[in-house]
Design a protein around this motif. Structure first.
Motif, PDB file in Angstrom:
ATOM      1  N   GLN A  14      11.273  -8.386  21.065  1.00 58.87           N
ATOM      2  CA  GLN A  14      10.266  -9.130  20.307  1.00 58.87           C
ATOM      3  C   GLN A  14       9.335  -8.135  19.630  1.00 58.87           C
ATOM      4  O   GLN A  14       8.788  -7.251  20.285  1.00 58.87           O
ATOM      5  CB  GLN A  14       9.492 -10.053  21.247  1.00 58.87           C
ATOM      6  N   TYR A  15       9.154  -8.275  18.326  1.00 63.39           N
ATOM      7  CA  TYR A  15       8.427  -7.299  17.526  1.00 63.39           C
ATOM      8  C   TYR A  15       7.441  -7.967  16.587  1.00 63.39           C
ATOM      9  O   TYR A  15       7.646  -9.086  16.152  1.00 63.39           O
ATOM     10  CB  TYR A  15       9.409  -6.477  16.671  1.00 63.39           C
ATOM     11  N   THR A  16       6.419  -7.231  16.226  1.00 67.78           N
ATOM     12  CA  THR A  16       5.546  -7.687  15.156  1.00 67.78           C
ATOM     13  C   THR A  16       6.239  -7.408  13.826  1.00 67.78           C
ATOM     14  O   THR A  16       7.158  -6.594  13.740  1.00 67.78           O
ATOM     15  CB  THR A  16       4.186  -6.955  15.187  1.00 67.78           C
ATOM     16  N   ILE A  17       5.771  -8.067  12.807  1.00 71.46           N
ATOM     17  CA  ILE A  17       6.298  -7.869  11.463  1.00 71.46           C
ATOM     18  C   ILE A  17       5.422  -6.812  10.791  1.00 71.46           C
ATOM     19  O   ILE A  17       4.207  -6.992  10.652  1.00 71.46           O
ATOM     20  CB  ILE A  17       6.273  -9.195  10.677  1.00 71.46           C
ATOM     21  N   ASP A  18       6.040  -5.716  10.407  1.00 68.14           N
ATOM     22  CA  ASP A  18       5.301  -4.610   9.797  1.00 68.14           C
ATOM     23  C   ASP A  18       5.109  -4.794   8.297  1.00 68.14           C
ATOM     24  O   ASP A  18       4.160  -4.262   7.731  1.00 68.14           O
ATOM     25  CB  ASP A  18       6.024  -3.281  10.052  1.00 68.14           C
ATOM     26  N   GLY A  19       6.005  -5.527   7.647  1.00 63.93           N
ATOM     27  CA  GLY A  19       5.898  -5.738   6.213  1.00 63.93           C
ATOM     28  C   GLY A  19       6.818  -6.856   5.759  1.00 63.93           C
ATOM     29  O   GLY A  19       7.795  -7.189   6.432  1.00 63.93           O
ATOM     30  N   TYR A  20       6.484  -7.445   4.617  1.00 63.59           N
ATOM     31  CA  TYR A  20       7.311  -8.501   4.044  1.00 63.59           C
ATOM     32  C   TYR A  20       7.144  -8.483   2.534  1.00 63.59           C
ATOM     33  O   TYR A  20       6.162  -7.965   2.010  1.00 63.59           O
ATOM     34  CB  TYR A  20       6.945  -9.878   4.621  1.00 63.59           C
ATOM     35  N   GLY A  21       8.112  -9.028   1.840  1.00 67.29           N
ATOM     36  CA  GLY A  21       8.109  -9.056   0.384  1.00 67.29           C
ATOM     37  C   GLY A  21       9.334  -8.340  -0.146  1.00 67.29           C
ATOM     38  O   GLY A  21      10.151  -7.836   0.634  1.00 67.29           O
ATOM     39  N   ALA A  22       9.502  -8.307  -1.433  1.00 64.09           N
ATOM     40  CA  ALA A  22      10.658  -7.678  -2.075  1.00 64.09           C
ATOM     41  C   ALA A  22      11.961  -8.204  -1.490  1.00 64.09           C
ATOM     42  O   ALA A  22      12.937  -7.473  -1.363  1.00 64.09           O
ATOM     43  CB  ALA A  22      10.581  -6.163  -1.960  1.00 64.09           C
ATOM     44  N   GLY A  23      11.940  -9.473  -1.075  1.00 64.52           N
ATOM     45  CA  GLY A  23      13.158 -10.108  -0.578  1.00 64.52           C
ATOM     46  C   GLY A  23      13.523  -9.795   0.850  1.00 64.52           C
ATOM     47  O   GLY A  23      14.644 -10.058   1.280  1.00 64.52           O
ATOM     48  N   GLY A  24      12.581  -9.251   1.637  1.00 65.05           N
ATOM     49  CA  GLY A  24      12.933  -8.925   3.014  1.00 65.05           C
ATOM     50  C   GLY A  24      11.738  -8.662   3.902  1.00 65.05           C
ATOM     51  O   GLY A  24      10.591  -8.954   3.556  1.00 65.05           O
ATOM     52  N   PHE A  25      12.043  -8.058   5.063  1.00 65.51           N
ATOM     53  CA  PHE A  25      11.058  -7.833   6.106  1.00 65.51           C
ATOM     54  C   PHE A  25      11.288  -6.481   6.756  1.00 65.51           C
ATOM     55  O   PHE A  25      12.414  -5.983   6.793  1.00 65.51           O
ATOM     56  CB  PHE A  25      11.179  -8.922   7.186  1.00 65.51           C
ATOM     57  N   SER A  26      10.231  -5.919   7.331  1.00 64.34           N
ATOM     58  CA  SER A  26      10.375  -4.719   8.152  1.00 64.34           C
ATOM     59  C   SER A  26       9.721  -4.983   9.499  1.00 64.34           C
ATOM     60  O   SER A  26       8.701  -5.669   9.597  1.00 64.34           O
ATOM     61  CB  SER A  26       9.769  -3.493   7.467  1.00 64.34           C
TER      62      SER A  26
END
Length: 129
Positions: A14-26
């Motif tokens: 289980q992880y936090t979301i570090d980034g989103y946009g440009a059609g995806g997630f990190s």
């Protein structure tokens, strides 16, 4: 973002979301182009690309989770809030899951907060540009 989500379409944990946009997630030093379903068991590639594709079938991994594992689903419906269909809302309620639809960015940010509070939360996020 460094590595991509494994070819299996699943990354345990289980992880936090570090980034989103440009059609995806990190997240977790990984990246994925496309939609994702984040459960307590791990991150799954998610087939939904539009709100109309959010169904019990597309959320099958969520419904397979042991009851009580997830109490709250943040539903990121893209750039705009699109409420889930009544049948899906009823199925989630029957599974003991409260659904909260919102734009994907808001869902990702809220997920991180609730995860930090150690809530039993999951999120289903449609990728946005």
């Amino acid at each position: 973002m460094s590595d991509a989500l494994p070819a299996s379409g699943f990354h345990a944990g289980q992880y936090t979301i570090d980034g989103y946009g440009a059609g995806g997630f990190s997240f977790a030093h990984l990246s994925h182009r496309g939609s994702i379903l984040m459960l307590p068991s791990g991150v799954h590639v998610w087939s939904a690309t539009a709100p109309a594709e959010i169904t019990e079938e597309s959320l099958a991994e969520l419904f397979r989770a042991p009851r009580g594992t997830v109490e709250h689903l943040l539903l990121g419906t893209g750039t705009d809030l699109v409420p889930p269909r009544p049948a899906l809302r009823a199925a989630l309620k029957a599974a003991g899951i409260v659904v909260d639809p919102m734009a994907t960015g808001a869902a990702a940010r809220t997920y991180n907060i609730l995860l930090g509070e150690r809530r039993r939360v999951a999120c289903a996020l449609i990728a946005v540009a």
